[in-house]
Write a protein that holds these residues in place. Structure first.
Motif, short mmCIF file in Angstrom:
data_model
loop_
_atom_site.label_atom_id
_atom_site.label_comp_id
_atom_site.label_asym_id
_atom_site.label_seq_id
_atom_site.Cartn_x
_atom_site.Cartn_y
_atom_site.Cartn_z
N SER A 144 31.59 59.50 47.15
CA SER A 144 32.47 60.27 46.32
C SER A 144 33.74 60.61 47.31
CB SER A 144 31.73 61.72 46.27
OG SER A 144 30.66 61.44 45.14
N ALA A 145 33.35 60.71 48.69
CA ALA A 145 34.50 60.97 49.66
C ALA A 145 35.50 59.74 49.66
CB ALA A 145 33.78 61.14 51.29
N VAL A 146 35.07 58.59 49.51
CA VAL A 146 35.78 57.35 49.46
C VAL A 146 36.74 57.44 48.10
CG1 VAL A 146 35.81 54.88 49.29
CG2 VAL A 146 34.26 55.74 50.76
N ALA A 147 36.12 57.96 47.19
CA ALA A 147 36.76 57.89 45.58
C ALA A 147 37.90 59.03 45.83
CB ALA A 147 35.84 58.42 44.62
N TYR A 148 37.70 60.12 46.51
CA TYR A 148 38.58 61.16 46.62
C TYR A 148 40.03 60.65 47.51
CZ TYR A 148 37.17 64.94 43.48
OH TYR A 148 37.11 65.46 42.40
N THR A 149 39.45 60.06 48.60
CA THR A 149 40.27 59.38 49.44
C THR A 149 41.24 58.35 48.65
OG1 THR A 149 39.07 59.69 51.29
CG2 THR A 149 40.84 58.22 51.71
N MET A 150 40.76 57.65 48.04
CA MET A 150 41.50 56.68 46.91
C MET A 150 42.60 57.51 46.11
SD MET A 150 38.58 54.07 45.87
CE MET A 150 39.31 53.54 44.53
N ALA A 151 42.02 58.29 45.56
CA ALA A 151 42.58 59.15 44.57
C ALA A 151 43.85 59.89 45.42
CB ALA A 151 42.03 60.30 43.69
N PRO A 207 15.77 67.15 49.38
CA PRO A 207 16.81 67.59 48.30
C PRO A 207 18.13 67.23 49.29
CG PRO A 207 16.07 69.64 48.95
CD PRO A 207 15.24 68.61 49.69
N TRP A 208 19.27 66.90 48.30
CA TRP A 208 20.58 66.89 48.98
C TRP A 208 21.18 68.14 49.47
CZ3 TRP A 208 23.92 64.46 44.56
CH2 TRP A 208 23.56 63.11 44.21
N LYS A 209 21.69 68.19 50.94
CA LYS A 209 22.12 68.95 51.80
C LYS A 209 23.54 69.37 52.02
CE LYS A 209 21.09 71.08 56.39
NZ LYS A 209 20.43 70.70 57.62
N PHE A 210 23.88 70.68 51.70
CA PHE A 210 25.35 70.76 52.13
C PHE A 210 25.67 70.50 53.49
CE2 PHE A 210 29.25 73.59 53.18
CZ PHE A 210 29.99 72.98 52.22
N SER A 211 26.66 69.34 53.77
CA SER A 211 26.91 69.14 55.13
C SER A 211 28.17 68.34 55.17
CB SER A 211 25.78 68.37 55.74
OG SER A 211 26.17 68.20 57.11
N PRO A 212 29.39 69.16 55.32
CA PRO A 212 30.80 68.59 54.80
C PRO A 212 30.98 67.52 56.16
CG PRO A 212 30.88 71.01 54.79
CD PRO A 212 29.38 70.76 55.23
N GLY A 213 30.60 67.72 57.48
CA GLY A 213 31.19 66.70 58.41
C GLY A 213 30.21 65.33 58.21
N VAL A 214 29.14 65.23 57.31
CA VAL A 214 28.40 63.81 57.30
C VAL A 214 29.24 62.88 56.67
CG1 VAL A 214 26.46 62.95 56.08
CG2 VAL A 214 26.28 64.92 57.19
N ASN A 215 29.65 63.22 55.44
CA ASN A 215 30.59 62.19 54.78
C ASN A 215 32.18 61.69 55.40
OD1 ASN A 215 28.50 61.28 53.10
ND2 ASN A 215 28.90 63.32 51.86
N TRP A 216 32.86 63.10 55.46
CA TRP A 216 34.06 63.03 55.95
C TRP A 216 34.29 62.67 57.38
CZ3 TRP A 216 37.46 62.84 51.98
CH2 TRP A 216 37.46 63.26 50.70
N GLY A 217 33.21 63.01 58.18
CA GLY A 217 33.34 62.54 59.43
C GLY A 217 32.94 61.10 59.57
N ARG A 218 32.30 60.82 58.97
CA ARG A 218 31.98 59.15 58.84
C ARG A 218 33.14 58.62 58.54
NH1 ARG A 218 27.85 55.83 54.99
NH2 ARG A 218 28.57 53.71 55.59
N LEU A 219 33.89 58.93 57.53
CA LEU A 219 35.05 58.37 56.96
C LEU A 219 36.04 58.07 57.76
CD1 LEU A 219 35.90 57.27 53.98
CD2 LEU A 219 37.39 59.54 54.05
N ILE A 220 36.41 59.00 58.55
CA ILE A 220 37.43 59.12 59.76
C ILE A 220 37.05 57.89 60.78
CG2 ILE A 220 38.47 60.26 61.40
CD1 ILE A 220 37.96 63.02 59.93
N GLY A 221 35.74 57.61 61.06
CA GLY A 221 35.40 56.73 62.24
C GLY A 221 35.07 55.43 61.57
#
Length: 286
Positions: free
Chosen positions: A261-268, A42-56
């Motif tokens: 979702s991380a990309v969507a919130y960055t757009m917003a 199942p999905w796992k809470f891991s803030p750095g996975v998506n937002w960390g990837r977004l930065i780089g």
């Protein structure tokens, strides 16, 4: 609570329920999803996975760059064209004004798929009418879909064609709200038409133009249809991939909903920040 207020909320309850179900909850849910690793089950809470990837992520910066290029070039050009169109449509010398107003507004009601297909045909390298015209004046034909700069220019042309008339109608409404007395007084003071436009019309239209700019900024940050349909999913080589297209690719092709979702919130967030910047620049001096 008074009975009158209870009755009012009872009538509003169906709308509020639909609004909360299909607007409020998806917004909250997607925000929470952006902090989860959706690549595991199942999905796992891991803030750095998506937002960390977004930065780089180079793909994100490429999409951001393309989106900002369209924003910086297309929006000012479109607003300038729309303002000129509105002034011409408001001229008493123009005959059949309702017909011209409908003609300028018509691109908005044209189906996105239909107009994208027409643009692909018009700008075709082999048999497109645009290249026919270019070669007639002695210039070499342009490979619109194989060159990143040409493809970006095509996207800007298409978006401007579709939305310039829409903004012109909004600006026209603002023009018609300016009292004729202002222009009559300026004419009596021997102020030229050009000076009237820059010193009377534009300052009085400032709130309307600012409104159009903010709408255009929000629309550009969500731009998806044109790069997807006209330049074949952001081609060539990601040269026209926008944030909206990146969001689609990650969410609906890669099924990476957390990163989408991380990309969507960055757009917003970017849309809000740029809109606030425009409001600050366009504020009335004290």
């Amino acid at each position: 609570m008074p009975i009158r207020n209870r009755n009012a909320y009872a009538f509003l309850a169906p709308y509020l329920l639909v609004f909360a179900t299909f607007w409020i909850w998806p917004i909250i849910s997607s925000f929470l999803t952006s902090f989860q690793n959706t690549r595991v089950n199942p999905w796992k809470f891991s803030p750095g996975v998506n937002w960390g990837r977004l930065i780089g992520d180079p793909a994100f910066y490429n999409a951001l760059y393309n989106t900002l290029i369209i924003l910086v070039i297309q929006v000012p050009v479109m607003i300038a064209i729309a303002t000129v169109m509105a002034v011409l449509l408001n001229s008493p010398l123009l005959k059949a004004r309702p017909l011209f107003r409908f003609a300028f507004f018509a691109p908005v009601v044209v189906g996105e798929v239909a107009y994208s297909a027409v643009f692909r045909l018009m700008f075709s390298f082999d048999f497109g009418i645009i290249n026919k015209i270019i070669t007639l004046v002695g210039l070499p034909a342009v490979s619109w879909f194989d060159n990143a700069n040409a493809a970006m220019a095509l996207i800007i042309i298409a978006v401007t064609w579709r939305w310039a008339g829409y903004n012109a109608i909004i600006i026209l409404a603002g023009l018609q709200s300016i009292p004729d007395d202002v222009y009559e007084a300026a004419t009596l003071d021997r102020v030229s038409k050009t000076q009237q436009f820059f010193h009377i019309t534009l300052p009085l239209l400032k709130p309307i133009i600012l409104f159009c700019v903010i709408l255009s900024v929000i629309g550009t940050m969500q731009l998806f249809t044109e790069p997807f349909l006209i330049t074949n999913r952001g081609g060539p080589g990601g040269g026209t991939e926008t944030l909206g297209l990146l969001l689609y690719r990650e969410g609906f092709r890669s099924l990476n909903f957390g990163y989408a979702s991380a990309v969507a919130y960055t757009m917003a967030a970017l849309a809000v920040a740029i809109s606030l910047l425009n409001l600050w620049i366009g504020r009335e001096p004290k």
